[in-house]
Design a protein around this motif. Structure first.
Motif, PDB file in Angstrom:
ATOM      1  N   UNK A  89     -24.872 -37.001 -15.146  1.00  0.00           N
ATOM      2  CA  UNK A  89     -26.298 -36.785 -15.067  1.00  0.00           C
ATOM      3  C   UNK A  89     -26.709 -36.144 -13.753  1.00  0.00           C
ATOM      4  N   UNK A  90     -27.761 -35.360 -13.816  1.00  0.00           N
ATOM      5  CA  UNK A  90     -28.296 -34.725 -12.614  1.00  0.00           C
ATOM      6  C   UNK A  90     -28.974 -35.770 -11.733  1.00  0.00           C
ATOM      7  N   UNK A  91     -29.053 -35.487 -10.452  1.00  0.00           N
ATOM      8  CA  UNK A  91     -29.602 -36.470  -9.520  1.00  0.00           C
ATOM      9  C   UNK A  91     -31.017 -36.151  -9.057  1.00  0.00           C
ATOM     10  N   UNK A  92     -31.469 -34.911  -9.252  1.00  0.00           N
ATOM     11  CA  UNK A  92     -32.815 -34.531  -8.801  1.00  0.00           C
ATOM     12  C   UNK A  92     -33.851 -34.806  -9.892  1.00  0.00           C
ATOM     13  N   UNK A  93     -35.035 -35.221  -9.456  1.00  0.00           N
ATOM     14  CA  UNK A  93     -36.078 -35.700 -10.358  1.00  0.00           C
ATOM     15  C   UNK A  93     -36.438 -34.702 -11.470  1.00  0.00           C
ATOM     16  N   UNK A  94     -36.609 -33.418 -11.129  1.00  0.00           N
ATOM     17  CA  UNK A  94     -37.040 -32.428 -12.119  1.00  0.00           C
ATOM     18  C   UNK A  94     -35.983 -32.148 -13.184  1.00  0.00           C
ATOM     19  N   UNK A  95     -34.732 -32.438 -12.883  1.00  0.00           N
ATOM     20  CA  UNK A  95     -33.659 -32.150 -13.849  1.00  0.00           C
ATOM     21  C   UNK A  95     -32.899 -33.418 -14.252  1.00  0.00           C
ATOM     22  N   UNK A  96     -33.465 -34.583 -13.939  1.00  0.00           N
ATOM     23  CA  UNK A  96     -32.848 -35.889 -14.230  1.00  0.00           C
ATOM     24  C   UNK A  96     -32.508 -36.040 -15.721  1.00  0.00           C
ATOM     25  N   UNK A  97     -33.236 -35.374 -16.594  1.00  0.00           N
ATOM     26  CA  UNK A  97     -33.080 -35.511 -18.044  1.00  0.00           C
ATOM     27  C   UNK A  97     -31.869 -34.745 -18.588  1.00  0.00           C
ATOM     28  N   UNK A  98     -31.104 -34.105 -17.715  1.00  0.00           N
ATOM     29  CA  UNK A  98     -29.930 -33.314 -18.102  1.00  0.00           C
ATOM     30  C   UNK A  98     -28.632 -33.980 -17.661  1.00  0.00           C
ATOM     31  N   UNK A  99     -27.592 -33.767 -18.463  1.00  0.00           N
ATOM     32  CA  UNK A  99     -26.235 -34.166 -18.067  1.00  0.00           C
ATOM     33  C   UNK A  99     -25.279 -33.063 -18.508  1.00  0.00           C
ATOM     34  N   UNK A 100     -24.219 -32.900 -17.746  1.00  0.00           N
ATOM     35  CA  UNK A 100     -23.178 -31.935 -18.084  1.00  0.00           C
ATOM     36  C   UNK A 100     -21.973 -32.696 -18.622  1.00  0.00           C
ATOM     37  N   UNK A 101     -21.459 -32.213 -19.742  1.00  0.00           N
ATOM     38  CA  UNK A 101     -20.341 -32.858 -20.424  1.00  0.00           C
ATOM     39  C   UNK A 101     -19.020 -32.217 -20.008  1.00  0.00           C
ATOM     40  N   UNK A 102     -18.042 -33.058 -19.741  1.00  0.00           N
ATOM     41  CA  UNK A 102     -16.679 -32.608 -19.492  1.00  0.00           C
ATOM     42  C   UNK A 102     -15.726 -33.462 -20.306  1.00  0.00           C
ATOM     43  N   UNK A 103     -14.705 -32.862 -20.870  1.00  0.00           N
ATOM     44  CA  UNK A 103     -13.754 -33.604 -21.697  1.00  0.00           C
ATOM     45  C   UNK A 103     -12.346 -33.071 -21.456  1.00  0.00           C
ATOM     46  N   UNK A 104     -11.386 -33.971 -21.409  1.00  0.00           N
ATOM     47  CA  UNK A 104      -9.981 -33.558 -21.323  1.00  0.00           C
ATOM     48  C   UNK A 104      -9.125 -34.565 -22.081  1.00  0.00           C
ATOM     49  N   UNK A 105      -8.157 -34.024 -22.792  1.00  0.00           N
ATOM     50  CA  UNK A 105      -7.266 -34.832 -23.632  1.00  0.00           C
ATOM     51  C   UNK A 105      -5.851 -34.323 -23.431  1.00  0.00           C
ATOM     52  N   UNK A 106      -4.913 -35.246 -23.288  1.00  0.00           N
ATOM     53  CA  UNK A 106      -3.511 -34.840 -23.162  1.00  0.00           C
ATOM     54  C   UNK A 106      -3.097 -34.029 -24.383  1.00  0.00           C
ATOM     55  N   UNK A 107      -2.304 -33.011 -24.160  1.00  0.00           N
ATOM     56  CA  UNK A 107      -1.901 -32.073 -25.224  1.00  0.00           C
ATOM     57  C   UNK A 107      -1.328 -32.799 -26.446  1.00  0.00           C
ATOM     58  N   UNK A 108      -0.519 -33.813 -26.220  1.00  0.00           N
ATOM     59  CA  UNK A 108       0.106 -34.580 -27.311  1.00  0.00           C
ATOM     60  C   UNK A 108      -0.927 -35.212 -28.243  1.00  0.00           C
ATOM     61  N   UNK A 109      -2.138 -35.437 -27.731  1.00  0.00           N
ATOM     62  CA  UNK A 109      -3.178 -36.132 -28.482  1.00  0.00           C
ATOM     63  C   UNK A 109      -4.275 -35.190 -28.987  1.00  0.00           C
ATOM     64  N   UNK A 110      -4.077 -33.895 -28.827  1.00  0.00           N
ATOM     65  CA  UNK A 110      -5.049 -32.922 -29.300  1.00  0.00           C
ATOM     66  C   UNK A 110      -4.843 -32.635 -30.787  1.00  0.00           C
ATOM     67  N   UNK A 111      -5.883 -32.136 -31.418  1.00  0.00           N
ATOM     68  CA  UNK A 111      -5.882 -31.770 -32.852  1.00  0.00           C
ATOM     69  C   UNK A 111      -5.668 -32.964 -33.780  1.00  0.00           C
ATOM     70  N   UNK A 112      -6.053 -34.142 -33.308  1.00  0.00           N
ATOM     71  CA  UNK A 112      -5.968 -35.360 -34.124  1.00  0.00           C
ATOM     72  C   UNK A 112      -7.345 -35.969 -34.376  1.00  0.00           C
ATOM     73  N   UNK A 113      -8.391 -35.249 -33.981  1.00  0.00           N
ATOM     74  CA  UNK A 113      -9.750 -35.750 -34.157  1.00  0.00           C
ATOM     75  C   UNK A 113     -10.288 -36.533 -32.970  1.00  0.00           C
TER      76      UNK A 113
END
Length: 183
Positions: A89-113
């Motif tokens: 989530x953003x820390x400044x008041x005017x943009x507090x309503x936003x969050x940036x998504x990041x995701x990482x999965x080990x290769x062995x566990x990819x393409x399994x849903x």
């Protein structure tokens, strides 16, 4: 605790648990993230640029856990961390309503849903959050599998940064900026 642990079954029949990361997960999460960077062609960070200490990682976990508009989930199989997703989530008041998504999965566990399941869990949390209204993410234009997943979950392309990333082979990839409204 912001998120109740969820037990889910992947396409291969393996059961995993998705739960909030805790300070004690710092070392193992750091190891998993290092492996994801080494395995992944679509992550923006190169391995030589990724050098947090276990203490840094523990601080990052605590920072996300203590913020009302942030979330850090890990996926585990037999207590081994196999992936993570964060909404920062953003820390400044005017943009507090936003969050940036990041995701990482080990290769062995990819393409399994697992990616879809983790994203659904994080987006459900965001939808029920009183703080968040928009989730943002960045994805290389060459990562079509991820783009299709994001679109299937309601993300829309809202911008493109041309030739944003220079790949190891010298070619360029555009950065696609995507957004999902959760309110």
């Amino acid at each position: 605790m912001k998120f109740d642990p969820q037990q889910v079954t992947l396409k291969n029949g393996v059961e995993i648990v998705i739960r909030e990361a805790k300070r004690k997960d710092a070392r193992q999460l750091l190891d998993t993230m290092t492996r994801c960077i080494m395995e992944g062609e679509f992550l923006i960070t190169e391995i030589e640029e990724f050098n947090p200490t276990v203490q840094d990682q523990a601080g990052w976990i605590e920072m996300l856990n203590s913020s009302r508009n942030s979330l850090l989930l890990i996926a585990t199989c037999k207590n081994e961390i196999i992936g993570s997703i964060d909404l920062k989530g953003e820390t400044r008041k005017k943009i507090w309503h936003n969050a940036t998504l990041g995701i990482s999965i080990l290769k062995k566990w990819q393409n399994l849903g697992l990616g879809k399941i983790m994203m659904q869990q994080a987006l459900n949390w965001a939808t029920n959050s009183s703080s968040l209204e928009q989730i943002w993410l960045n994805v290389f234009s060459t990562h079509t599998i991820a783009i299709n997943l994001y679109k299937s979950l309601g993300f829309k392309e809202v911008g493109i940064q041309k030739d944003f990333a220079k790949m190891p082979d010298g070619s360029f990839s555009n950065n696609i900026i995507m957004r999902k409204e959760v309110k």
